[in-house]
Structure formats: C-alpha cells, structure tokens
Design a protein around this motif. Structure first.
Motif, PDB file in Angstrom:
ATOM      1  N   ARG A 227      -2.420  10.611  -6.462  1.00 51.84           N
ATOM      2  CA  ARG A 227      -2.945  10.693  -5.093  1.00 51.84           C
ATOM      3  C   ARG A 227      -2.238  11.802  -4.310  1.00 51.84           C
ATOM      4  N   LYS A 228      -0.932  11.843  -4.480  1.00 47.03           N
ATOM      5  CA  LYS A 228      -0.161  12.913  -3.843  1.00 47.03           C
ATOM      6  C   LYS A 228      -0.600  14.284  -4.369  1.00 47.03           C
ATOM      7  N   VAL A 229      -0.887  14.325  -5.663  1.00 47.23           N
ATOM      8  CA  VAL A 229      -1.335  15.580  -6.285  1.00 47.23           C
ATOM      9  C   VAL A 229      -2.649  16.048  -5.671  1.00 47.23           C
ATOM     10  N   PHE A 230      -3.582  15.124  -5.467  1.00 45.77           N
ATOM     11  CA  PHE A 230      -4.873  15.523  -4.888  1.00 45.77           C
ATOM     12  C   PHE A 230      -4.759  15.831  -3.393  1.00 45.77           C
ATOM     13  N   ASP A 231      -3.841  15.148  -2.695  1.00 47.19           N
ATOM     14  CA  ASP A 231      -3.572  15.548  -1.307  1.00 47.19           C
ATOM     15  C   ASP A 231      -3.204  17.029  -1.261  1.00 47.19           C
ATOM     16  N   ALA A 232      -2.311  17.405  -2.150  1.00 49.15           N
ATOM     17  CA  ALA A 232      -1.845  18.796  -2.194  1.00 49.15           C
ATOM     18  C   ALA A 232      -2.984  19.730  -2.593  1.00 49.15           C
ATOM     19  N   ALA A 233      -3.791  19.285  -3.550  1.00 48.02           N
ATOM     20  CA  ALA A 233      -4.895  20.123  -4.040  1.00 48.02           C
ATOM     21  C   ALA A 233      -5.872  20.455  -2.916  1.00 48.02           C
ATOM     22  N   VAL A 234      -6.221  19.445  -2.134  1.00 45.93           N
ATOM     23  CA  VAL A 234      -7.219  19.653  -1.073  1.00 45.93           C
ATOM     24  C   VAL A 234      -6.642  20.516   0.042  1.00 45.93           C
TER      25      VAL A 234
ATOM     26  N   ASP B 148     -13.710  19.475 -12.981  1.00 44.67           N
ATOM     27  CA  ASP B 148     -12.956  18.246 -12.739  1.00 44.67           C
ATOM     28  C   ASP B 148     -13.439  17.552 -11.477  1.00 44.67           C
ATOM     29  N   LEU B 149     -14.718  17.772 -11.145  1.00 42.02           N
ATOM     30  CA  LEU B 149     -15.144  17.319  -9.830  1.00 42.02           C
ATOM     31  C   LEU B 149     -15.396  15.830  -9.744  1.00 42.02           C
ATOM     32  N   SER B 150     -15.464  15.148 -10.897  1.00 36.91           N
ATOM     33  CA  SER B 150     -15.563  13.690 -10.797  1.00 36.91           C
ATOM     34  C   SER B 150     -14.249  13.138 -10.255  1.00 36.91           C
TER      35      SER B 150
ATOM     36  N   GLY C 236     -11.972   7.991  -1.751  1.00 40.44           N
ATOM     37  CA  GLY C 236     -10.828   7.106  -1.498  1.00 40.44           C
ATOM     38  C   GLY C 236     -10.586   6.091  -2.593  1.00 40.44           C
ATOM     39  N   THR C 237     -11.115   6.337  -3.781  1.00 41.78           N
ATOM     40  CA  THR C 237     -10.946   5.345  -4.856  1.00 41.78           C
ATOM     41  C   THR C 237      -9.976   5.800  -5.941  1.00 41.78           C
ATOM     42  N   LEU C 238      -9.318   6.936  -5.712  1.00 43.88           N
ATOM     43  CA  LEU C 238      -8.378   7.439  -6.716  1.00 43.88           C
ATOM     44  C   LEU C 238      -7.096   6.616  -6.662  1.00 43.88           C
ATOM     45  N   GLU C 239      -6.594   6.249  -7.826  1.00 42.13           N
ATOM     46  CA  GLU C 239      -5.395   5.401  -7.850  1.00 42.13           C
ATOM     47  C   GLU C 239      -4.220   6.083  -8.537  1.00 42.13           C
ATOM     48  N   ASP C 240      -3.031   5.726  -8.091  1.00 40.22           N
ATOM     49  CA  ASP C 240      -1.834   6.184  -8.788  1.00 40.22           C
ATOM     50  C   ASP C 240      -1.615   5.330 -10.028  1.00 40.22           C
TER      51      ASP C 240
END
Lengths: 457, 457
Positions: free
Chosen positions: A369-376, A424-426, A434-438
C-alpha cells in the motif's frame, strides 16, 4: 560540483554509450562461493554450465579477473534502438516533498518491453547467435522478461520458446500478445510438450502453473533441442554484468556535473537491476574514492534479504538448478500474491547476497500500500506511471528525501526506475478502489520455507 | 548535407525546446472559411466560442496574424517532463527494405499517455488554470486523449470529468484505470449525470454509447459547471497549433545535419498530429524555400479526404457544435469497427481540408491488414510496437521507400510515429490469429453519411 545547471533529463550521446560492462567481482566483497552441483556437492565446472547456458555467458559468469568486459559492436548497435536511457532529475518530486535533497532516477522503461530486462536479453541473444545456436528457451511469469527476450530474439533472428506460467498467460493476455507479435512461441506452462509439464499435469490436472515448473520445462526443452540453450533473466552474475550498463550510463551523466550520489536505491527481486545500477558506484567506494551508501528495497511479502537466511539453496522451486550461496526464504517458499511479480523470488543474486552479508549494502522491506502511495504521487508529478516493482525504489527514495528535509541535509539520492506499469493496471485498479492489501508472511510461513533449504552435510 | 554521421536518435537539448508554436494560418492556403453558428448560419464570434472553450485557446483559434505564438514558460516546464521527443533515423528499417531512401520518424509515444495528445492537453490545461478555471471536461473514445488530459489536469491541479464511451470503458478498463490513477473522474457515457445522457438512455436503454453522445455530455457538463470549460483533442486550429511543436523539433534536429525532407507522411484522424508535424515544413514550401511533398494516410474504413466531400458540416454526430468547412463523410457517418480508434472521425481538420482542397497535400487510404503487416515489420526491426493509428504512416513510408528502391532515388522521408500500441493488443491478437479483416465502406454507406451533411441554403 561544476556549477552547471542540471537539466531535467540527461541523455548521453551515442558515442558515450559504454563500450564495456563493469565487473564488480574483481573486488573481494562482491565475490561469492561457487555454484554447487546438487548431486556431487562439488563446484560446477564451466562444462557443466555450458550444457545449459551459452558459452560466453558462462565465461562471464565465472570471470573474477577482468574489471571491464567489452560490449561487442553488433550488440552496441542493438542497444542503440533503446539506449542510452535518460537519467532524470526529479525536480517536480523534490518540489512536492519540499526537500533539500537532490533526487535522480535512471529510467529504463522507454522500450517496448517496458523494463531494464532488455539489457541482458539483448546480450544473451547476441551470444547465442554468435555461438551458432538457432533457438533459445526461457520462462516468464509477469511477462517483462519474456517480452524483452522476444524482442532480442526477433532482432538477432533466433527462434524462441517462452514457457509462460499458465495463470499469467490467462491474466495477462496482452503481454503474451506482445511476445507473439515479436514472433515468439508462447506456451502456457505446464504444457504437454515436455516431460516436466506432463508430470505436473498428471499430478495437478487443473493447475495454473508456477515459475518453478516453467523453468523446468524451458531447461528440458533447451537440453533436448539441437543448437538450443536456456536463457535466464536475473539472479546470475552475467545478468548483473549486462545490467551494469545502467549504472555506467548514470555515472557518466553525473560525472559531467561533478555529482557523486550519497545514496543509491534499487528494488530487488532477483537483483539484476540493482546489481547493475550500483556496480560502478560501489566500485568507487571499494577503491576508497567515494562514500556512497546503497539501499535495496524488497516487498514485505517476499523479504529474502531482511528476513531470509544466507545459505546454499536451489535457484528454482523444482530443485533442478545448481545450488547457489545466497539469501533465501527457501526454494519452497511461496510468496502470497502481490502485484510486484518481478520481486516474487525466494532468493537473491549471489553477488548482492555477498555484499549484504559483508555490510556493503543495506536493505529494507516495504508493504504494497505504501508502495502504491508512492507510485501515484510520483506518476502525478513526474508524469511516468511506474511498474509496481520500480515503485518500491520510489517509496524508499521518498522516505529518504523526507529524512533529508527533517535533518536539513542536502544529500544526493539516485534510484533505479526500472520500468513502466502499463501492464500492471489491475493492481492500480485495486489501489484506486481501496482494496489493495499489505501482505507480510507469518513466522510459520517463513519456517516452512526455510525447511526447504537443502542440507549440505 | 553537412556530412556529419546522423545518429540513430536525435535528442534536442532542453534549451532547444521550441519557445514558440508555428501558426501556418498566416499563409493563405492554410486558411479556411469561419465556423458558423448552426442556427444563425453566421460566423461564430469569439464570445460564442469562449462560452465553451478557454479564452486563450479561442484567441489562438482565430489568429491568422502571428506566425509565431509564444509557449508560456510554465507550460514549457511541463513539456520538459516528456519533451523534446526523439527524432529517429530508421537505419534498421532502411536495411530491411534495402532502400536508398533515408527514413526518419518523430516518436511521440515516450510518455505515459502513449501519444502526441499530451502536447495539446498540456497547453489547454495550462490556459484553463491561467484563466482561473477550476475544472475541465472532455470526452474520450479509445482513451489516449483522456489519458493525456488526466496527466495535464493532475499537473496543473484541475478537476477533470472524462466522459468515456461506455463500450470503450468496458473494453479498455486499463485505459480508464490510468486516468483514475491521475485523479480524473471517469464517467461511462451515456450517463445519468447529464440531460443528454439521460435522454439517450431513455431512447436506447442498453446502448454502449458513442463519441457524439460523450461530446454532448461533456459540453453540457462544462456549460453548467461554474469555472469550467470543455476541452477538445483534435480537429481545431488551436490544437494543430499546439501540435506544431512536433514539426518544429523535427526541423531543428534535421537542420543541424542540413537535411530537408522530400516527403513528410502522417496518419490522419482529426488531423492534429499531421497538422503539427507538417506545419514548419509546409511553411518553408509556402515561402518558396523547399519542395517537400506531404502525404496524409487515412484508414480505408473512414476515408474522409479520399472519398469525402468538402462542405460545411457539424463536428459531432449529435449536431451540437458549430459548423466547420471540411472534408467530411457526413456527421451521421458511422465507420465500421476498426482498430485505429483515433482515426474513426467523419471529418477532418479545417486547416488540412483547405490544404488538401488547394493541392498542398496528398492523401491515401490504407486497409488495416496492410497496416498491421507494416506495424509488425517495424516493431521487429526498430523495436517500437506502434499504435495502429501510427502504423498507417509506417505503411505509407514503407511503400514510398520501396518506390525509391525501384526508381533508384535517394529521397528523404519523414513520418510521424504518434504513439505506442500497448493498449491496442486485442487488435494485434486478431492480426496474430489471422482474423483481422479489411473494411471499406460501400457506396450506399457513404451516401447515407453524405445525406447527413446539413444544407446551408
């Protein structure tokens, strides 16, 4: 510092494209114990390795003598279709973070395979052709590596069989289509075209396959096809050697401005991109000329350095390959599904493992989740939509830049942006929904993995 | 010729990024009759246009006075995230074709939107912000334009509603996801959020939508939202103006080597990329300084120049926009499904229409099987997987290079490679499977389209 204003993007000229790769193994800290034949437990000979891999790649794999290894002219010409790649000053990210740090990233995603994988695919296809081979085989999971090798095989006129993990070939039909467009024969694995595949299909008729099985099929196909060898996309020393072009280009560009990074950051799966990025910078440190720090970033779901063991282990889950001394979660460790497919590997490059063991390299594990925060955050200010793998490095770079702000330190941070996230857009969809989980393995999962590390006594 | 060896890729430095766009309309052959208000049949005033579009864009739309129009500094800074783009010498394609021709292509695909669309999206978002607007709206079919505008809106901090043709948003969920990742609000059209959408849903409850309806919804939303305007991605003069940066960069790079193209080729949908590419080169011709020829390439399924009529017509199928004098198949013409979504437009840029009508521009229509043959050939030797739209230009460039071989002529060919095909892989799949078909409208289909061209008497 030369005082020249650093541009947004630094492109080298074609004449500046490196003429040699950099072999870090001339330095003791980057050397590692030899591969072992799993049956005899004796060091693998070049002859044994050449049954599987191209001759020149084996020579490079075992080379601890030459600091510089020449890039053949014909290969350099192919490199010019996608290299030199840009080194970007992340001015917009710096502004967003309000950090005194200077942030640079080397972007390897501007080619059709979408990642750095093409650097080694090109080299290995070239050497296969030079050796007189007519075909090569490989496996692919997420698909970046298979795509890269398809492009290289098309360019050098080699037939290519790609064993693609069946579930991936169904979930990522477009990846498969890129490979087919480049003329590759893509075979969902397990298949009925090999003994290994048929055996697995008998045991588990409905299985979606695994990377371990795909490797087994590719190795078997190579062994039984005349003028054919198997090609691997990461982990091995010669792959890291080919990837040193990433670090070399970065260093040439920074040198022009008198810039020496304080910190070099890379994501780590098998280790090839980070091994390539850090090589020439670590060379400077080992020569006593610089004090750069190195930080590898792995997913918390597959923490081979930060929670693994330093031991001899198989490189594949099917236990067919030689044993390598490396940090490993055990060749039987099955990481839970996460969206950085390229980082789901139980082990780690023996070179990087040795460097980590020797204290030349730090590592950190990050949740997705932190990784995708950074990605966006990165995508919106720097424009590039990063691959989930690459975003691990972005996440750590952001943390370090914030630390610089808090400490009031003007450090120079360089990270590897290994690829784009177009396939990797899925994963981004889950994040946006908001359904991505750590994901983090429990101790007992790790214990089950460690139990699969072979005993050498 | 300066005699310098031309590199594979020519990158301009950041200082060389053009400071002005090039306005071809200072020359008579590029001027066209004014837009007409469909109710009064009188020329649209700036005030009328400013109710829909940003003020500065309207000023540019109507400008026939200034040959050079300054690119604002803040916009140039955003351009640096993805420009200057490379001008590539197609050495590998030349070798493959064994042609004496020199082939160059300007590659606009190295940004996350994957195409040239970002050049104008950036400009229009910038002007919207400068005008004090807080949001913009648009429609998107294939998705390139919506993606580009999402990126620009994120960068300049604007809210964006994208009405995406419903069937596209279902068939291309990943395109939608890129837009969402950049913060855009993507609304499948027809939607129940506008009167136009609700009306269509009542009439056709299960409809997959159309670009015409999506335009209507976006225009309505813009009109009814405070501090909001509508933004369009092609066709209009100010969009072509912004795209002139493609041609300007190409010309600066070629000038360094003393190269003047004999032939400039571009694919044509609404006409913005080709209008931008050819602008400065045609300027030279109109000044009597060069003899370059210009060739537009359209799909045989939607042949607006080669089989259309030069007449006043609506720009949209919903018949809401002003009337433009252009080559058109009729605003009610529905092209059969083909895989170059960006080229499925019934009309053509009024500037390019005027140039074609005046004999400054040639045009050719190509079937999609031939287009994909060219695309795959190009991908395998030059490395880049082209968008189906862009591959129309490749196809014509290959034909011309073969003609040069047959005639023994060493011509210089420049074409626009507008984007990548990463989101068009279902089309490549059909091609790889051998199920892709050529599409060409029958005479009666054309007649039905022509019947929808409004009468002005």
């Amino acid at each position: 510092m030369s005082g020249k204003k650093v541009p947004y993007k630094m492109y080298l000229s074609e004449e500046e494209l490196p003429r040699c790769w950099y072999n870090l193994k001339v330095y003791e800290p980057a050397r590692h114990p030899p591969f072992l034949n799993p049956e005899t437990k004796l060091p693998c000979t070049a002859e044994e390795l050449e049954r599987v891999f191209c001759r020149e790649c084996v020579a490079q794999e075992l080379n601890e003598r030459d600091e510089w290894i020449e890039i053949p002219q014909e290969l350099r010409r192919f490199y010019l279709t996608f290299r030199p790649s840009p080194l970007v000053r992340a001015y917009f990210l710096e502004e967003l973070l309000d950090t005194p740090a200077e942030i640079y990233y080397k972007f390897e995603g501007n080619n059709t395979s979408g990642s750095h994988k093409l650097n080694s695919a090109a080299a290995q296809a070239y050497y296969a052709k030079k050796q007189g081979l007519t075909s090569v085989t490989t496996e692919t999971g997420a698909g970046q590596w298979g795509t890269a090798l398809s492009m290289a095989a098309a360019f050098f006129g080699l037939h290519l069989d790609v064993f693609m993990v069946k579930i991936s070939s169904e979930q990522k039909p477009y990846r498969k289509e890129v490979m087919r467009t480049y003329g590759a024969n893509v075979i969902p694995s397990p298949s009925d075209t090999t003994r290994a595949g048929r055996k697995l299909l008998e045991q588990f008729p409905g299985t979606g396959g695994s990377l371990g099985c795909a490797i087994s099929e590719a190795v078997e196909r190579a062994a039984e096809t005349p003028n054919c060898r198997y090609v691997l996309g990461s982990v091995l020393d010669h792959v890291l050697l080919h990837q040193s072009i990433i670090g070399l280009e970065s260093k040439i560009a920074l040198d022009k401005y008198g810039i020496v990074p304080d910190l070099v950051i890379g994501c780590m799966g098998g280790g090839s991109n980070f091994g390539g990025l850090l090589a020439p910078f670590l060379g400077e440190v080992l020569k006593g000329r610089a004090k750069t720090r190195f930080l590898g970033v792995e997913p918390s779901s597959c923490p081979s350095l930060t929670r693994g063991k330093y031991a001899y282990d198989f490189c594949d889950s099917a236990q067919m390959t030689p044993l390598a001394k490396m940090y490993t979660l055990g060749c039987g460790f099955m990481p839970s599904h996460n969206h950085a497919g390229g980082l789901r590997y139980h082990g780690m490059s023996p070179i990087l493992s040795a460097l980590y063991h020797g204290g030349c390299l730090d590592a950190v594990a990050v949740g997705q989740r932190k990784v995708f925060d950074a990605a966006v955050k990165f995508a919106r200010c720097e424009g590039i939509l990063p691959a989930p793998e690459s975003a691990h490095a972005i996440s750590a770079a952001i943390d370090e830049a914030i630390r610089c702000r808090e400490e009031g330190r003007k450090e120079v941070i360089l990270f590897g942006l290994t690829g784009t996230g177009y396939f990797d857009l899925s994963a981004y969809r889950q994040y946006n929904d908001g359904t991505l989980e750590d994901i983090m393995p429990e101790e007992e999962e790790l214990a089950r993995g460690f139990a699969t590390i072979p005993s050498l006594t």
